[in-house]
Design an enzyme around this catalytic site. Sequence first.
Site, PDB file in Angstrom:
ATOM      1  N   ASN A   1       0.801  -1.233   0.000  1.00 29.39           N
ATOM      2  CA  ASN A   1       0.000   0.000   0.000  1.00 29.39           C
ATOM      3  C   ASN A   1       0.830   1.277   0.000  1.00 29.39           C
ATOM      4  OD1 ASN A   1      -2.207  -1.633   0.208  1.00 29.39           O
ATOM      5  ND2 ASN A   1      -2.576  -1.247   2.384  1.00 29.39           N
ATOM      6  N   LYS A   2       2.139   1.156   0.197  1.00 32.25           N
ATOM      7  CA  LYS A   2       2.943   2.350   0.432  1.00 32.25           C
ATOM      8  C   LYS A   2       3.180   3.140  -0.867  1.00 32.25           C
ATOM      9  CE  LYS A   2       3.288   1.420   4.823  1.00 32.25           C
ATOM     10  NZ  LYS A   2       2.296   0.347   4.952  1.00 32.25           N
ATOM     11  N   ASN A   3       3.688   4.384  -0.719  1.00 24.58           N
ATOM     12  CA  ASN A   3       3.843   5.249  -1.900  1.00 24.58           C
ATOM     13  C   ASN A   3       4.751   4.621  -2.946  1.00 24.58           C
ATOM     14  OD1 ASN A   3       2.442   6.848  -0.096  1.00 24.58           O
ATOM     15  ND2 ASN A   3       3.345   8.741  -0.860  1.00 24.58           N
TER      16      ASN A   3
END
Length: 378
Positions: A188-190
């Site tokens: 889910n991270k950038n």
Amino acid sequence: MTDPAVLPFLPFTRPTLDEATIGSVTEVLRSGWLTSNGPKVQAFEKQLSAYVGGRPVRTYNSGTCTMEIALRIAGIGPGDEVITTPNSWVATANVIIEVGATPVFADIDPRTHNIDMTAVEAAITPRTRALIPVHMAGLPCDMDALYALAHRHSLRVVEDAAQAIGSTWKGRRIGSFGDLVSFSFQVNKNIMTAEGGCLVVNDADEALLAEKYRLQGVTRSGLDGIDVDVLGGKLNMTEIAAAIGLGQMARLEEFNARRLALARHYFGCFGSDFEARYGAELPVADFGQCNWHMFHLVLPDRITRAAFMQKMLDHNIGLGFHYAAIHLFTFYRERGFKEGMFPVAERVCRQIVTLPLFPTLTEADVERVVGAVKAALG
Ligand SMILES: Cc1ncc(COP(=O)(O)O)c(C=O)c1O
């Protein structure tokens, strides 16, 4: 009007993967070198290090083990207290217990949702050895106050920057200064590597320890020299993950710029009277330092989060909630924590929701989400 339930499902997050990255993963799979410390891992570490101003960086298979290793590098263990926030993914506190130390929580600031430095200072005891602040949703903690406090009390800092790649403080990137800094590349991270993380350390000695802890404590020399002098784990990043990471890294600035533009659009659509009219709280409108990892809304007490999430689901919009208060989980209650200890975090963690925000979201999607939020809040 289109029935909202027939519009496509909007999740709160979605990874962005391009064909070039998929091609580079295939290339790794055909290369025969799939795991430890191969060319992709080395290239990824080099790029990450350049990104944080040349500080040493080592990669891992999660952003959880990075923090555990950071605590080990800092020499934290049984008898030590580590102060952290109850408003985070449970990993942030679990790692403290993993190394045998005692977690101590300090309440959060009601606006930023980051740990309150005054509460941190009040929680310090003679046994306090380290702090784990979290840059929640990519909004940086007050780094001046944090490091002034750490220096005043001779404490180590492990920044949980899981969500903060590309965030800045007064023009300097998170990770490019400070003590030990941990990033996550969970999906889910950038930027993501499916699962993964990296740790920024201070010097060559810490980098060596960071390498030993990730692979069974092993040091090699010559063709067949091998020794083990510390207890390590099996925590290395694979070449496959690093190939994804390199593809993502090339687009980090683009991804973050897109997130920023979408966050601005959210604020524009909600309008300046939204908080007063609906009683919900928008995030801090930081358009300079935050990487907009998430867009949060704190709901008014008149609606339960579950009821609100259901209303949004009726519009085919999936929300997240980041996070539930750590100290109220059974495992932590069994260690003496209970309701009422951290009232700000308890309210925020009960009423917070995460709205959709990811690079391929469109302006029209944002408008759809805001329309549904306003309808759900009545
Ligand atoms: C604030 C925070 N801390 C720690 C973690 C743990 O990272 P990982 O899932 O890569 O182990 C995450 C991500 O899930 C996170 O958001």
